[in-house]
Design an enzyme around this catalytic site. Structure first.
Site, PDB file in Angstrom:
ATOM      1  CD  GLU A 223      10.126  14.767  -1.384  1.00  0.00           C
ATOM      2  OE1 GLU A 223      11.159  15.125  -1.963  1.00  0.00           O
ATOM      3  OE2 GLU A 223       9.996  14.770  -0.162  1.00  0.00           O
TER       4      GLU A 223
ATOM      5  CB  ILE B   4       6.615  -3.567   6.234  1.00  0.00           C
ATOM      6  CG1 ILE B   4       6.700  -4.976   6.805  1.00  0.00           C
ATOM      7  CG2 ILE B   4       7.571  -3.404   5.045  1.00  0.00           C
ATOM      8  CD1 ILE B   4       6.317  -6.077   5.843  1.00  0.00           C
TER       9      ILE B   4
ATOM     10  CB  THR C 251      10.833   8.141 -14.911  1.00  0.00           C
ATOM     11  OG1 THR C 251      12.093   7.767 -14.358  1.00  0.00           O
ATOM     12  CG2 THR C 251      11.040   9.167 -16.001  1.00  0.00           C
TER      13      THR C 251
ATOM     14  CE  LYS D 242      10.056  17.991 -12.418  1.00  0.00           C
ATOM     15  NZ  LYS D 242      10.242  16.538 -12.400  1.00  0.00           N
TER      16      LYS D 242
ATOM     17  N   GLY E   6       0.822  -1.226   0.000  1.00  0.00           N
ATOM     18  CA  GLY E   6       0.000   0.000   0.000  1.00  0.00           C
ATOM     19  C   GLY E   6       0.845   1.261   0.000  1.00  0.00           C
ATOM     20  N   GLY E   7       1.935   1.243  -0.780  1.00  0.00           N
ATOM     21  CA  GLY E   7       2.670   2.502  -0.991  1.00  0.00           C
ATOM     22  C   GLY E   7       1.979   3.286  -2.098  1.00  0.00           C
ATOM     23  CB  THR E   8       3.178   5.921  -4.433  1.00  0.00           C
ATOM     24  OG1 THR E   8       3.876   6.548  -3.359  1.00  0.00           O
ATOM     25  CG2 THR E   8       2.536   6.984  -5.288  1.00  0.00           C
TER      26      THR E   8
HETATM   27  C1  LIG Z   1      15.757   7.947  -3.177  1.00  0.00           C
HETATM   28  C2  LIG Z   1      14.512   7.851  -3.987  1.00  0.00           C
HETATM   29  C3  LIG Z   1      13.953   9.009  -4.535  1.00  0.00           C
HETATM   30  C4  LIG Z   1      12.800   8.923  -5.319  1.00  0.00           C
HETATM   31  N1  LIG Z   1      12.294  10.041  -5.895  1.00  0.00           N
HETATM   32  C5  LIG Z   1      11.252   9.935  -6.763  1.00  0.00           C
HETATM   33  C6  LIG Z   1      10.739  11.062  -7.449  1.00  0.00           C
HETATM   34  O1  LIG Z   1      11.168  12.196  -7.249  1.00  0.00           O
HETATM   35  N2  LIG Z   1       9.724  10.864  -8.330  1.00  0.00           N
HETATM   36  C7  LIG Z   1       9.199   9.633  -8.569  1.00  0.00           C
HETATM   37  O2  LIG Z   1       8.318   9.505  -9.431  1.00  0.00           O
HETATM   38  N3  LIG Z   1       9.623   8.562  -7.883  1.00  0.00           N
HETATM   39  C8  LIG Z   1      10.629   8.673  -7.005  1.00  0.00           C
HETATM   40  N4  LIG Z   1      11.077   7.571  -6.323  1.00  0.00           N
HETATM   41  C9  LIG Z   1      10.346   6.319  -6.443  1.00  0.00           C
HETATM   42  C10 LIG Z   1       9.085   6.365  -5.595  1.00  0.00           C
HETATM   43  O3  LIG Z   1       9.405   6.581  -4.250  1.00  0.00           O
HETATM   44  C11 LIG Z   1       8.354   5.050  -5.717  1.00  0.00           C
HETATM   45  O4  LIG Z   1       8.177   4.763  -7.070  1.00  0.00           O
HETATM   46  C12 LIG Z   1       6.993   5.106  -5.077  1.00  0.00           C
HETATM   47  O5  LIG Z   1       7.054   5.571  -3.776  1.00  0.00           O
HETATM   48  C13 LIG Z   1       6.337   3.756  -5.122  1.00  0.00           C
HETATM   49  O6  LIG Z   1       6.870   2.901  -4.220  1.00  0.00           O
HETATM   50  P1  LIG Z   1       6.131   1.494  -4.040  1.00  0.00           P
HETATM   51  O7  LIG Z   1       4.707   1.733  -3.690  1.00  0.00           O
HETATM   52  O8  LIG Z   1       6.435   0.643  -5.204  1.00  0.00           O
HETATM   53  O9  LIG Z   1       6.897   0.852  -2.802  1.00  0.00           O
HETATM   54  P2  LIG Z   1       6.795   1.176  -1.232  1.00  0.00           P
HETATM   55  O10 LIG Z   1       6.510   2.577  -0.949  1.00  0.00           O
HETATM   56  O11 LIG Z   1       8.028   0.588  -0.606  1.00  0.00           O
HETATM   57  O12 LIG Z   1       5.541   0.328  -0.737  1.00  0.00           O
HETATM   58  C14 LIG Z   1       5.623  -1.052  -0.502  1.00  0.00           C
HETATM   59  C15 LIG Z   1       4.372  -1.517   0.227  1.00  0.00           C
HETATM   60  O13 LIG Z   1       4.408  -2.928   0.366  1.00  0.00           O
HETATM   61  C16 LIG Z   1       4.139  -3.284   1.702  1.00  0.00           C
HETATM   62  N5  LIG Z   1       4.784  -4.563   1.991  1.00  0.00           N
HETATM   63  C17 LIG Z   1       6.044  -4.969   1.647  1.00  0.00           C
HETATM   64  N6  LIG Z   1       6.275  -6.212   2.102  1.00  0.00           N
HETATM   65  C18 LIG Z   1       5.128  -6.603   2.731  1.00  0.00           C
HETATM   66  C19 LIG Z   1       4.721  -7.768   3.431  1.00  0.00           C
HETATM   67  N7  LIG Z   1       5.545  -8.821   3.602  1.00  0.00           N
HETATM   68  N8  LIG Z   1       3.498  -7.812   3.993  1.00  0.00           N
HETATM   69  C20 LIG Z   1       2.635  -6.754   3.847  1.00  0.00           C
HETATM   70  N9  LIG Z   1       2.966  -5.632   3.195  1.00  0.00           N
HETATM   71  C21 LIG Z   1       4.188  -5.558   2.662  1.00  0.00           C
HETATM   72  C22 LIG Z   1       4.669  -2.112   2.515  1.00  0.00           C
HETATM   73  O14 LIG Z   1       4.084  -2.058   3.794  1.00  0.00           O
HETATM   74  C23 LIG Z   1       4.223  -0.947   1.638  1.00  0.00           C
HETATM   75  O15 LIG Z   1       2.875  -0.636   1.899  1.00  0.00           O
HETATM   76  C24 LIG Z   1      12.197   7.645  -5.523  1.00  0.00           C
HETATM   77  C25 LIG Z   1      12.738   6.505  -4.941  1.00  0.00           C
HETATM   78  C26 LIG Z   1      13.876   6.594  -4.183  1.00  0.00           C
HETATM   79  C27 LIG Z   1      14.437   5.336  -3.559  1.00  0.00           C
END
Ligand SMILES: Cc1cc2nc3c(=O)[nH]c(=O)nc-3n(C[C@H](O)[C@H](O)[C@H](O)COP(=O)(O)OP(=O)(O)OC[C@H]3O[C@@H](n4cnc5c(N)ncnc54)[C@H](O)[C@@H]3O)c2cc1C
Length: 496
Positions: free
Chosen positions: A49, A42, A342, A78, A13-15
Site C-alpha cells: 500500500e 488463484i 520498493t 506519503k 494480473g496482479g499489480t
Molecule cells: C507483506 C507484504 C507487504 C507489501 N507491502 C508493499 C508496499 O507497501 N509497497 C510496495 O511497493 N510493495 C509491497 N509489497 C509487494 C507488492 O504487494 C507486490 O509487489 C505487488 O502486489 C505485485 O505483486 P505481483 O503482481 O507480482 O503478484 P500477485 O499479486 O501475486 O499477482 C500474481 C498474478 O498471477 C496470477 N497467477 C499466478 N499463477 C497463475 C496461474 N497458474 N494461472 C493463471 N494466473 C496465475 C494470479 O492470479 C495473479 O493475478 C508487499 C508484499 C508483501 C508480501
C-alpha cells in the site's frame, strides 16, 4: 527464437501484470498484440500500500488524472516513513522524500550541517526539511512554486488491488485482451527451450513471442518452467513471514507511513481514506506466528477488520530477470520486504527497462545481458539499503536484533558505512534509487555519526555558516503555514 515480437503474453494480473499491460500498451500501441491471462480463483497477493515518488512519473506517463486515481484507490499522500524504535526503543526518526537543506556549494548539505552543529547550531538535520516539518503537523498541500527550497516530493498510500483494477480499465480500453483461466502447462520449444505457449486447464492455448512472468511469488515461467536459480538473501534479511490485517480508519490520517520496530520484527501502519493497512514482518527463525500475531493485534490503533492473513516469502532474486523469451516482473523476479516500499517501484523500473530494450526483430542476447546486469544492480542497492536499517541498531531486547547487529554484511555496504563514519561521504551507485539525503537520514537516524566532514565546508567561516543555516531554516518553515491538514487536502482536492 522468435524473429519479430508480434504478440506479448502477460501471465498474471496482479499489480505487476496490469502495470505492465498498461505501459506496454501505451508505448507500443497496436503495433503488438497484448494478452493478459489471470485467474480469479488463484487471486493476487493483495498487500502493498505504500510507494515512493517515481510512481507519479509512471501515472503521468499513462495520462492518469491524479484526483481520479486518489479517489478510486482510496489513496492518501506519503511524505516520509517514520521509523520508530529502530535505533533503540523510544527513539524515532524520519526518512523523508525531501532533501534537508539546500545546495550550498561543492558538497551535500549534511556536511555544512555537521560543521554548524560543531559550532553550536541547535537544530536537527530534519529541521531543515519541509517534508519533515509538514509530517510533524500532519499537513500537506501542492505548492505551486519554482523555488527549490519549497520542494515537497511525495508518493502515495493506496490500495494496490484497486490500483490494479484501475489500470486494468486503462489497458483494456487501449486494446489489451484479458483472459480468465488457470495456466496448467507451459509449452516450450523442444530445442531452444523458448516458451511457445500457455495451456489453460480447460484446454485453451495462448501463444506468443514474448512472455512476461507476473505470476507473483509462484514464478511459474521464470523459475518453475525455465529453472532460473533463485539467489537467497535470507542470511542478511531473515524475515520470511508477514501477517497483514486492515483496521478501521483512524480519525485523522497522517501523510506518512509508520514503521514500528518490536523485539520480534517490525510493524507497518499505512493510512488509507477508508481504513488503515497494518502488518507485521518477522523471521520464523526467531519468532513464532503466535508471538507475531499477539504483537500485531496488541499494537493496532483501531479495531481490526478481520483476522490477520499470513504470507510467507523468501528474500532474494532470480539470477536472471530476463531469460530466453521470458521477462520476470513483480514478485516473480524476487522479493524484498516492504520496509522502504520498493516492490511496486521495482515493477515500474522493470517495465521501463523492458520498454527501453524492447526487442524488435528478435531478442538480442547482448540486450538481455544488459537488462539483467542493471536489474541485479538495482535490486542489490535496495537490498543493502534495507540491511542498513537492521544492522546499525542499538537494540538489546532480543536475539533477533543482536543477530542483525552482529551479522556480516555485503562488502559494498560495509564500505559505505565506514566511509560515512570516517568522512560523512556517501558513495552513490549508478542504479541506486535512493539519493544521498535518503542514506544520510537512515544512517544518522540509526545512530551513525561521522567523525569528519568535507574540507570544502571550511571555505565558509563559522558566523557566515550559522547565519546561512538560520536563513535556510526560516525559509523552510515559511510554506508550512499555508499547508492544509492532510484530510482536508484530500477531501478538497479529490472533490474538485
Ligand atoms: C507483506 C507484504 C507487504 C507489501 N507491502 C508493499 C508496499 O507497501 N509497497 C510496495 O511497493 N510493495 C509491497 N509489497 C509487494 C507488492 O504487494 C507486490 O509487489 C505487488 O502486489 C505485485 O505483486 P505481483 O503482481 O507480482 O503478484 P500477485 O499479486 O501475486 O499477482 C500474481 C498474478 O498471477 C496470477 N497467477 C499466478 N499463477 C497463475 C496461474 N497458474 N494461472 C493463471 N494466473 C496465475 C494470479 O492470479 C495473479 O493475478 C508487499 C508484499 C508483501 C508480501
Amino acid at each position: 527464437m522468435p524473429d519479430a515480437i508480434k504478440k506479448v503474453v502477460i501471465a498474471g494480473g496482479g499489480t505487476a501484470g496490469w502495470m505492465t499491460a498498461a505501459l506496454l500498451n501505451k508505448v507500443l500501441g497496436n503495433s503488438v498484440t497484448i494478452e493478459l491471462v489471470e485467474s480469479e480463483q488463484i487471486g493476487i497477493v493483495g498487500v502493498g500500500e505504500a510507494t515512493i515518488p517515481p510512481i507519479q512519473t509512471f501515472n503521468r506517463f499513462l495520462g492518469i488524472d491524479e484526483k481520479a486515481f486518489l479517489r478510486e484507490t482510496q489513496g492518501t499522500i506519503k511524505l516520509a516513513i517514520k521509523f520508530e524504535n529502530w535505533r533503540k526503543p523510544g527513539e524515532s526518526y524520519y526518512h523523508t522524500f525531501g532533501a534537508p537543506g539546500t545546495t550550498m556549494g561543492f558538497c551535500s548539505f549534511h556536511h555544512y550541517w555537521l560543521k554548524a552543529k560543531e559550532a553550536g547550531l541547535d537544530k536537527s538535520f530534519w529541521d531543515f526539511d519541509l517534508n519533515y516539518l509538514a509530517c510533524q503537523q500532519g499537513k500537506f498541500n501542492k505548492i505551486n512554486t519554482q523555488n527549490p527550497l519549497y520542494d515537497m516530493p511525495y508518493a502515495y498510500h493506496f490500495d494496490s488491488a484497486l490500483y490494479g483494477q484501475f489500470l486494468r480499465r486503462f489497458a483494456e480500453q487501449g486494446g489489451v485482451k484479458r483472459t480468465e483461466g488457470i495456466i496448467e502447462h507451459v509449452q516450450q520449444h523442444p530445442q531452444s527451450g523458448f516458451i511457445t505457449g500457455l495451456q489453460l486447464t480447460d484446454g485453451r492455448q495462448i501463444e506468443g513471442d514474448l512472455f512476461i512472468d507476473c505470476t507473483g511469488l509462484n514464478g511459474l515461467l521464470i523459475r518453475k518452467t525455465l529453472g532460473v536459480n533463485y539467489e537467497d538473501w535470507s542470511h542478511w534479511l531473515p524475515a520470511d513471514s508477514a501477517q497483514a490485517v486492515p483496521s478501521e480508519r483512524f480519525d485523522k490520517t497522517l501523510p506518512y507511513t509508520r514503521s514500528i520496530a518490536h523485539s520480534c520484527g517490525w510493524q507497518w501502519r499505512i493510512p488509507l481514506t477508508h481504513r488503515n493497512g497494518n502488518g507485521i514482518v518477522y523471521s520464523s527463525q526467531f519468532t513464532t506466528d503466535e508471538q507475531a500475531n499477539e504483537t500485531l493485534l496488541g499494537n493496532l490503533d483501531t479495531e481490526a477488520l478481520g483476522e490477520p492473513r499470513t504470507i510467507r516469502f523468501n528474500t532474494g532474486r532470480t539470477d536472471q530477470q530476463w531469460c530466453k523469451n521470458v521477462v520476470a516482473i513483480g514478485l516473480s523476479s524476487g522479493f524484498l520486504e516492504p520496509l522502504e516500499s520498493t516492490s511496486i517501484h521495482l515493477i515500474q523500473s522493470g517495465i521501463i527497462r523492458l520498454m527501453k530494450m524492447f526487442p524488435n526483430q528478435g531478442i538480442s542476447p547482448a540486450m538481455v545481458d544488459m537488462y539483467n546486469a542493471e536489474s541485479k544492480d538495482e535490486f542489490e542497492t535496495i537490498r543493502d539499503f534495507i540491511i542498513l536499517h537492521y544492522h546499525v541498531n542499538e537494540r538489546d531486547d532480543s536475539e533477533f536484533w543482536r543477530a542483525m547487529r552482529e551479522m556480516t554484511i555485503p562488502d559494498r555496504l560495509a564500505q559505505k558505512i565506514e566511509a560515512f563514519k570516517e568522512t560523512a561521504a556517501i558513495f552513490n551507485e549508478q542504479n541506486d534509487i535512493f539519493r544521498d539525503a535518503s542514506w544520510v537520514q537512515v544512517m544518522m537516524g540509526q545512530g551513525l555519526s561521522p567523525r569528519d566532514y568535507h574540507a570544502a565546508v571550511n571555505a565558509m567561516d563559522k558566523q557566515t555558516l550559522l547565519s546561512a543555516m538560520q536563513q535556510i531554516q526560516q525559509a523552510k518553515m515559511q510554506p508550512v503555514a499555508k499547508l492544509l491538514g492532510h484530510d482536508e487536502f484530500i477531501e478538497r482536492y479529490t472533490s474538485a
